[in-house]
Design a protein around this motif. Structure first.
Motif, PDB file in Angstrom:
ATOM      1  N   ASP A  50       0.821  -1.219   0.000  1.00 41.46           N
ATOM      2  CA  ASP A  50       0.000   0.000   0.000  1.00 41.46           C
ATOM      3  C   ASP A  50       0.853   1.266   0.000  1.00 41.46           C
ATOM      4  N   TYR A  51       1.897   1.303  -0.819  1.00 41.44           N
ATOM      5  CA  TYR A  51       2.731   2.498  -0.922  1.00 41.44           C
ATOM      6  C   TYR A  51       2.224   3.433  -2.027  1.00 41.44           C
ATOM      7  N   ASP A  52       1.043   4.022  -1.820  1.00 43.36           N
ATOM      8  CA  ASP A  52       0.488   4.977  -2.795  1.00 43.36           C
ATOM      9  C   ASP A  52       1.531   5.968  -3.311  1.00 43.36           C
ATOM     10  N   GLY A  53       1.454   6.277  -4.569  1.00 44.85           N
ATOM     11  CA  GLY A  53       2.415   7.233  -5.152  1.00 44.85           C
ATOM     12  C   GLY A  53       1.890   8.648  -5.261  1.00 44.85           C
ATOM     13  N   ILE A  54       0.916   9.023  -4.415  1.00 46.19           N
ATOM     14  CA  ILE A  54       0.172  10.268  -4.650  1.00 46.19           C
ATOM     15  C   ILE A  54       0.833  11.517  -4.081  1.00 46.19           C
ATOM     16  N   ASN A  55       1.913  11.359  -3.316  1.00 44.80           N
ATOM     17  CA  ASN A  55       2.513  12.541  -2.687  1.00 44.80           C
ATOM     18  C   ASN A  55       2.918  13.585  -3.720  1.00 44.80           C
ATOM     19  N   GLU A  56       3.041  14.827  -3.256  1.00 49.70           N
ATOM     20  CA  GLU A  56       3.264  15.973  -4.137  1.00 49.70           C
ATOM     21  C   GLU A  56       4.549  15.867  -4.956  1.00 49.70           C
ATOM     22  N   MET A  57       4.517  16.529  -6.113  1.00 50.22           N
ATOM     23  CA  MET A  57       5.686  16.619  -6.998  1.00 50.22           C
ATOM     24  C   MET A  57       6.192  18.065  -6.911  1.00 50.22           C
ATOM     25  N   ILE A  58       7.377  18.241  -6.342  1.00 44.51           N
ATOM     26  CA  ILE A  58       7.914  19.592  -6.161  1.00 44.51           C
ATOM     27  C   ILE A  58       8.845  19.899  -7.335  1.00 44.51           C
ATOM     28  N   LEU A  59       8.559  21.005  -8.018  1.00 47.47           N
ATOM     29  CA  LEU A  59       9.317  21.353  -9.214  1.00 47.47           C
ATOM     30  C   LEU A  59      10.376  22.386  -8.850  1.00 47.47           C
ATOM     31  N   ALA A  60      11.621  22.040  -9.026  1.00 47.93           N
ATOM     32  CA  ALA A  60      12.708  22.945  -8.660  1.00 47.93           C
ATOM     33  C   ALA A  60      13.868  22.753  -9.617  1.00 47.93           C
ATOM     34  N   ASP A  61      14.478  23.869  -9.990  1.00 46.08           N
ATOM     35  CA  ASP A  61      15.664  23.793 -10.852  1.00 46.08           C
ATOM     36  C   ASP A  61      16.885  23.744  -9.936  1.00 46.08           C
ATOM     37  N   ILE A  62      17.440  22.565  -9.810  1.00 37.64           N
ATOM     38  CA  ILE A  62      18.528  22.365  -8.840  1.00 37.64           C
ATOM     39  C   ILE A  62      19.688  21.624  -9.506  1.00 37.64           C
TER      40      ILE A  62
END
Lengths: 596, 158
Positions: free
Chosen positions: A320-332
């Motif tokens: 049950d490791y859902d992949g729904i967590n946020e996607m943080i967009l950063a130029d790094i």
């Protein structure tokens, strides 16, 4: 309403074409104004960062409560308020009340909206009747109700402008997520992975509520909106009907992969990003195959829904490791080169850094040292290397697999992390909990739970604490500092230009820490446990910090009665205090400021 | 499509045993309503273990781990002290609702849910053992699954 005053007859025609872009541009401009907090994620890149610096490491210790507001609801309060101009919009869990508070007038209620919803919706919400907040765009407040009704309200009056229904609670489909407005569309997801709901992301026209597109997480290409030749997985074309050919029979029709997390948007690449959840059921033996595209990161075109790329993090989920967590967009910088990166802290315990243009996998490292279900992620295939001992599939039905880290809660759940461009670090609320997991056969009945596993959870070996608040270097994939917390940290973080990072705890503390070191600067115990996300804004020259209290959510349910004693041999010490010794239900907004 | 809820609502408690016969036999363990579980040297019979297992898949998100209650729903370790078997069955089959200003409590009807109804007596046995204080928290040690339980499960789950 934005623009309405200057819309004369003469310019109306000229505005017709760019009208769709104007809402988007409105938010693109508004998100740069630190006085406001115009979307739940802070900005389209999901940074949860504010340029406000009035509250800083030197004075954060002097914070005090400015004012409070009760939502009148007792359930778990996720999400946080929006601040648009001089108005604050505060929401509540079921029945999903929305209040517009007048910040110029001691937060008096300008309007209140409370939808009438069928109470039958309540028991089909897996993990409390939470709601992660409304969205703003084009002079409207978009509320996504528990019963999956998406309603557009006039932001000034609360008047209902239109309604659209996104799913059927009678089959277990519910709404918990916050919508996102992109251009002339409102993007919404769906909850119900524990009821066999097939997940989808859907776009509605912000002016009419008409459905524009819907992309499913599994199914034929016409459902998933994939081009067999152009849509890629780690640089390779996915091929025909990739959303059905790793499933047996018709299981994909009740295959889960729901979309109840956060969404981000890159206006330059013109792509929206989000994750899909667990495949249904939790018993892996009933769904052989990779179960694509559950547990995946998605990049879709906001106008058509077409999938540019997808990356499946946990093929054939067994935990049950859902992949729904946020996607943080950063130029790094990654390995010496600045990348247009997407950073994601998955339930499965790996912190992923990808190239958000191509979906190339750059970094995948554990962000909690306790993670043991996989040794590492193979950077060529993208597949986690599963440890047999912790494979509930290899161990089989009716076998209790023990000592799996993380627990189904994940090393992190939906509570969003923050990114500070000043420090270059990500601030991540995490769980430090492990589990035993026994899958067994279940039968599907529409609208009834479709789980098929029994779990027990306990703190990770070697400690008494069940959470950490960490600073993460996504370039290297390494923890910079880590603050242990007694319970899972289930509150969304906020980073500020004052180099102060804020988060809440399940006991109810609002904490301010030094962004560089994690040193605690301030702590205040609010009336109930915090699973909401911290927000900041400026009003009449003063910076405020706001957070919802209201214990609940999955963490609240699982922990309310206390975790069971750990099994012998796991190395953890007994005597875990129950969360109910620290806090009780309650829904309240607490707003902080520095002394005058 | 399988009819959604309501089907059992017209079934009175007196007819329940007949109605349940449609989806599965009632195991012998349920006959002993007063003490429907067997615990020897800390080891429980398979049916009571099965109740533990199904409880923590179907019930615990509302009723809390080990029947201890949650903020959604009452502690069944307490309820089962007074709730008779027939009343227990009635609530599981038909559900229950309490909606008010500060309470929004809605127990769904599980009458059509095989994952619950095939094991309803196991659930009763487990919860009764818990409420009698005969069984502690957590996962109990269990007797092996008897052949008759295998046959029962196969017949009922289809």
């Amino acid at each position: 309403m934005r623009g309405s005053l200057r819309t004369s007859c003469l310019v109306a025609a000229a505005l017709l074409v760019p009208l769709s872009a104007s809402a988007n541009e409105g938010l693109l401009v508004m998100q740069e104004n630190p006085a406001e907090w115009v979307m739940p994620t802070g900005n389209y890149a999901n940074h949860r960062y504010s340029k406000l610096a009035q509250i800083n490491t030197g004075n954060a210790g002097q914070l005090q409560v400015a004012w409070t507001f009760s939502t009148g609801v007792l359930r778990g309060h996720e999400g946080g308020p929006l601040i648009i101009g001089d108005t604050m919009y505060v929401h509540a869990p079921f029945p999903n009340t929305v209040y517009a508070l007048d910040l110029n007038n001691d937060a008096t209620i300008k309007w209140k909206y409370e939808p009438k919803q069928d109470p039958d919706t309540i028991p089909v919400m897996c993990c409390d009747t939470v709601n992660r907040g409304p969205a703003y765009g084009d002079g409207k407040i978009f509320l996504y109700q528990a019963d999956t009704t998406l309603v557009a309200l006039d932001a000034n009056t609360g008047k209902v402008l239109w309604k659209a229904v996104n799913g059927d609670p009678k089959v277990g489909a519910t709404g918990t997520s916050a919508p996102m407005v992109v251009k002339d569309k409102v993007i919404v997801g769906i909850s119900g992975g524990e009821f066999g709901v097939r997940g989808h992301l859907t776009a509605y026209d912000i002016n009419t509520g008409k459905q524009v597109w819907r992309g499913y997480s599994m199914g034929p290409d016409s459902d998933t909106l994939m081009d067999p030749k152009k849509t890629t997985h780690l640089g390779k074309a996915v091929g025909k009907d990739s959303g059905t050919n790793t499933w047996e029979g018709d299981q994909w029709k009740i295959g889960g992969g729901t979309t109840w997390g956060w969404y981000s948007y890159d206006p330059e690449l013109d792509l929206i990003y989000y994750g899909s959840g667990n495949p249904s059921t939790w018993n892996p033996a009933q769904r052989p195959g990779d179960n694509r595209w559950s547990m995946a990161i998605w990049a879709r075109n906001p106008d058509t829904g077409m999938t540019k790329w997808v990356y499946q993090m946990t093929p054939h989920d067994e935990w049950d490791y859902d992949g729904i967590n946020e996607m943080i967009l950063a130029d790094i910088p990654v390995k010496g080169k600045t990348r247009k990166a997407l950073v994601h802290f998955d339930r499965n315990g790996f912190g992923y850094t990808l190239d958000r243009e191509t979906g190339e996998l750059l970094v995948a490292e554990k962000f909690d040292p306790a993670v043991n279900w996989a040794t590492h992620v193979d950077m060529k295939t993208g597949r986690p290397q599963v440890v047999s001992q912790y494979s509930t599939d290899q161990n089989g039905e009716d076998v209790n697999s023990t000592g799996i880290c993380p627990a189904a809660l994940g090393s992190k759940d939906q509570q969003p992390a923050a990114f500070s461009p000043r420090t270059g670090l990500f601030y991540v609320p995490t769980n430090h909990v492990c589990m035993d997991y026994e899958p067994f056969r279940v039968s599907y009945t529409a609208g009834q739970p479709y789980v098929g596993a029994t779990l027990s959870m306990y703190p990770a070996p070697g400690g008494k604490h069940m959470g950490n608040f960490i600073a993460w270097d996504a370039s290297k994939g390494a923890i910079v500092w880590s603050n242990p917390e007694l319970f899972s940290v289930w509150s969304g973080a906020l980073a500020t230009a004052g180099d102060v990072v804020f988060y809440g705890t399940l006991e109810g503390y609002l904490k301010a820490v030094d962004a560089s070191t994690g040193r605690e600067l301030y702590s205040f115990k609010t009336p109930s446990g915090i699973i909401g996300n911290v927000t900041t804004y400026m009003h009449r020259g003063q910076q405020y910090i706001a957070v919802l209290s209201g214990v609940g959510g999955w963490a609240g349910i699982g922990l309310a009665a206390g975790l069971t004693e750990p099994q012998a041999g796991l190395g953890a010490v007994g005597g875990y205090a129950a969360l109910s010794n620290y806090t009780a239900l309650g829904g309240q907004l607490t707003v902080f400021k520095l002394p005058d | 499509m399988i009819p959604y809820r309501g089907q059992w609502k017209i079934v009175s408690v007196g007819l329940l045993s007949i109605a349940l016969g449609l989806i599965g036999p009632i195991p012998a363990t349920a006959q002993d309503e007063e003490k429907p579980y067997v615990i020897k040297d800390g080891v429980v019979d398979w049916y009571t273990f099965s109740g533990f297992r199904r409880y923590h898949a179907e019930c615990h998100v509302c009723h809390g781990p080990d029947g201890l209650g949650g903020s959604f729903a009452p502690a069944l370790v307490e309820s089962l002290k007074t709730l008779a078997y027939d009343d227990f069955l009635e609530v599981v089959v038909n559900g229950r609702e309490k909606i008010g200003a500060s309470v929004q409590s809605k127990m769904p009807a599980f009458g059509e849910n095989l994952n619950v109804m095939c094991f309803v007596d196991d659930l009763y046995a487990y919860l009764k053992a818990r409420s009698d204080g005969a069984l502690g928290r957590g996962r109990p040690k269990k007797q092996p699954k008897p052949q008759e339980a295998k046959e029962r499960d196969d017949a009922c789950m289809g």
